[in-house]
Design a protein around this motif. Structure first.
Motif, PDB file in Angstrom:
ATOM      1  N   ARG A   1       0.829  -1.207   0.000  1.00 30.65           N
ATOM      2  CA  ARG A   1       0.000   0.000   0.000  1.00 30.65           C
ATOM      3  C   ARG A   1       0.867   1.263   0.000  1.00 30.65           C
ATOM      4  O   ARG A   1       0.588   2.213  -0.733  1.00 30.65           O
ATOM      5  CB  ARG A   1      -0.939  -0.001   1.217  1.00 30.65           C
ATOM      6  N   ARG A   2       1.903   1.264   0.816  1.00 27.76           N
ATOM      7  CA  ARG A   2       2.779   2.436   0.880  1.00 27.76           C
ATOM      8  C   ARG A   2       3.520   2.636  -0.440  1.00 27.76           C
ATOM      9  O   ARG A   2       3.699   3.771  -0.890  1.00 27.76           O
ATOM     10  CB  ARG A   2       3.772   2.275   2.029  1.00 27.76           C
ATOM     11  N   GLU A   3       3.927   1.556  -1.079  1.00 29.73           N
ATOM     12  CA  GLU A   3       4.617   1.672  -2.373  1.00 29.73           C
ATOM     13  C   GLU A   3       3.696   2.235  -3.441  1.00 29.73           C
ATOM     14  O   GLU A   3       4.112   3.067  -4.256  1.00 29.73           O
ATOM     15  CB  GLU A   3       5.157   0.306  -2.792  1.00 29.73           C
ATOM     16  N   ILE A   4       2.467   1.793  -3.458  1.00 30.46           N
ATOM     17  CA  ILE A   4       1.499   2.314  -4.437  1.00 30.46           C
ATOM     18  C   ILE A   4       1.268   3.791  -4.207  1.00 30.46           C
ATOM     19  O   ILE A   4       1.228   4.600  -5.158  1.00 30.46           O
ATOM     20  CB  ILE A   4       0.173   1.524  -4.356  1.00 30.46           C
ATOM     21  N   GLN A   5       1.121   4.193  -2.952  1.00 27.63           N
ATOM     22  CA  GLN A   5       0.942   5.610  -2.633  1.00 27.63           C
ATOM     23  C   GLN A   5       2.152   6.427  -3.076  1.00 27.63           C
ATOM     24  O   GLN A   5       2.009   7.509  -3.654  1.00 27.63           O
ATOM     25  CB  GLN A   5       0.713   5.772  -1.128  1.00 27.63           C
ATOM     26  N   ALA A   6       3.351   5.893  -2.821  1.00 24.47           N
ATOM     27  CA  ALA A   6       4.567   6.607  -3.196  1.00 24.47           C
ATOM     28  C   ALA A   6       4.671   6.768  -4.711  1.00 24.47           C
ATOM     29  O   ALA A   6       5.038   7.843  -5.209  1.00 24.47           O
ATOM     30  CB  ALA A   6       5.789   5.876  -2.657  1.00 24.47           C
TER      31      ALA A   6
ATOM     32  N   LEU B   1       2.211   6.834  -6.892  1.00 27.07           N
ATOM     33  CA  LEU B   1       1.188   7.786  -7.356  1.00 27.07           C
ATOM     34  C   LEU B   1       1.608   9.224  -7.061  1.00 27.07           C
ATOM     35  O   LEU B   1       1.456  10.113  -7.920  1.00 27.07           O
ATOM     36  CB  LEU B   1      -0.156   7.481  -6.694  1.00 27.07           C
ATOM     37  N   VAL B   2       2.150   9.460  -5.873  1.00 31.20           N
ATOM     38  CA  VAL B   2       2.618  10.805  -5.530  1.00 31.20           C
ATOM     39  C   VAL B   2       3.754  11.226  -6.453  1.00 31.20           C
ATOM     40  O   VAL B   2       3.795  12.362  -6.948  1.00 31.20           O
ATOM     41  CB  VAL B   2       3.075  10.861  -4.064  1.00 31.20           C
TER      42      VAL B   2
END
Length: 271
Positions: free
Chosen positions: A69-74, A76-77
């Motif tokens: 989840r954190r990798e996907i957020q990173a 996208l940002v």
């Protein structure tokens, strides 16, 4: 004699730029040959090894879900910031420097999910990279020449082959100078003619010249001065009466408008 010397001094840099442009994958050549980019690549690729080791030691599988989840957020940002940087009118060197800064910040945020010590290790690693390696400046010269202060004085007084000289004063250890290093060469490709010439002086090699031209080595770089023969007629950034400097980001459009290069080119073409 001085003109020939200036041209010869710029020849190695020009040949290096030509060789790099002829490389089938110039970005790959830079990534491998330049320590600044190579060390960053090693740091980013080492994350996959650290990730695999952390997941192999995770028995419950909770780390995998949180990390994903954190990798996907990173990602996208980073993509949003990437698009914003593309839309802005900036140099390639600025784009790379800011993109690497965003990537490093997001990598630190992701590694916090794995282990605080891993985050600290990456932070210290990036500090070491900053200390031992420097982002390379743009290595093309266009129609500009590397000059010494003595050569510039000679060109302005003894051999006035051009009425105007637009000269960039910079240092190789300033990140701002590096990120603006392609602006003057690109302007020289557009506006260079018999009426206006372009030159670059590295104040890191000639620090005494800074005082001569009223330039602070700490907050005035890069400085661009337009000379009409031996007389300064304009400079960027401008120094106010309070001796404070307001420095917007250097772009081709900004310098073109500040020094009115379009009008000077039109005047030359109409003569």
């Amino acid at each position: 004699m001085e003109v020939a010397t200036a041209t010869e001094a710029s020849a190695p840099a020009a040949s290096g730029a030509a060789a790099r442009q002829n490389h089938p994958f110039p970005w790959l050549d830079s990534a491998i040959s330049e320590p600044y980019y190579f060390l960053h690549l090693l740091a980013f690729f080492s994350y996959f090894a650290a990730r695999s080791a952390a997941l192999s030691a995770d028995d419950g599988g909770e780390l995998h879900d949180r990390l994903l989840r954190r990798e996907i957020q990173a990602v996208l940002v980073f993509l949003v910031l990437f698009v914003v940087k593309i839309v802005k009118e900036e140099t390639w060197e600025t784009f790379l420097a800011d993109s690497l800064l965003y990537a490093k910040g997001l990598l630190l945020a992701v590694t916090l999910v794995i282990n605080y010590w891993l985050t600290l290790g990456y932070f210290l690693g990036f500090v070491v990279i900053y200390a031992v390696a420097q982002q390379p400046p743009y290595d093309g010269l266009g129609h500009s020449n590397h000059l010494t202060p003595l050569q510039l004085e000679s060109l302005l007084t003894e051999e006035p082959t051009s009425r105007f000289w637009l000269v960039e004063f910079r240092t190789s250890f300033s990140a701002t100078c590096i990120q603006a290093s392609s602006v003057l060469p690109e302007l020289s490709n557009i506006y260079s003619n018999k009426n206006i010439s372009f030159g670059i002086i590295d104040l890191g090699h000639f620090p005494n010249a800074a005082a001569k031209f009223g330039i602070s080595m700490w907050d005035h770089l890069p400085t661009y001065i337009l000379f009409d023969k031996a007389t300064e007629v304009a400079r960027f950034p401008e120094v106010t009466s309070e001796s404070k400097v307001f420095v917007p980001k250097v772009t081709k459009k900004l310098l073109c408008q500040h020094f009115d290069l379009d009008r000077r080119l039109i005047e030359y073409l109409s003569t």
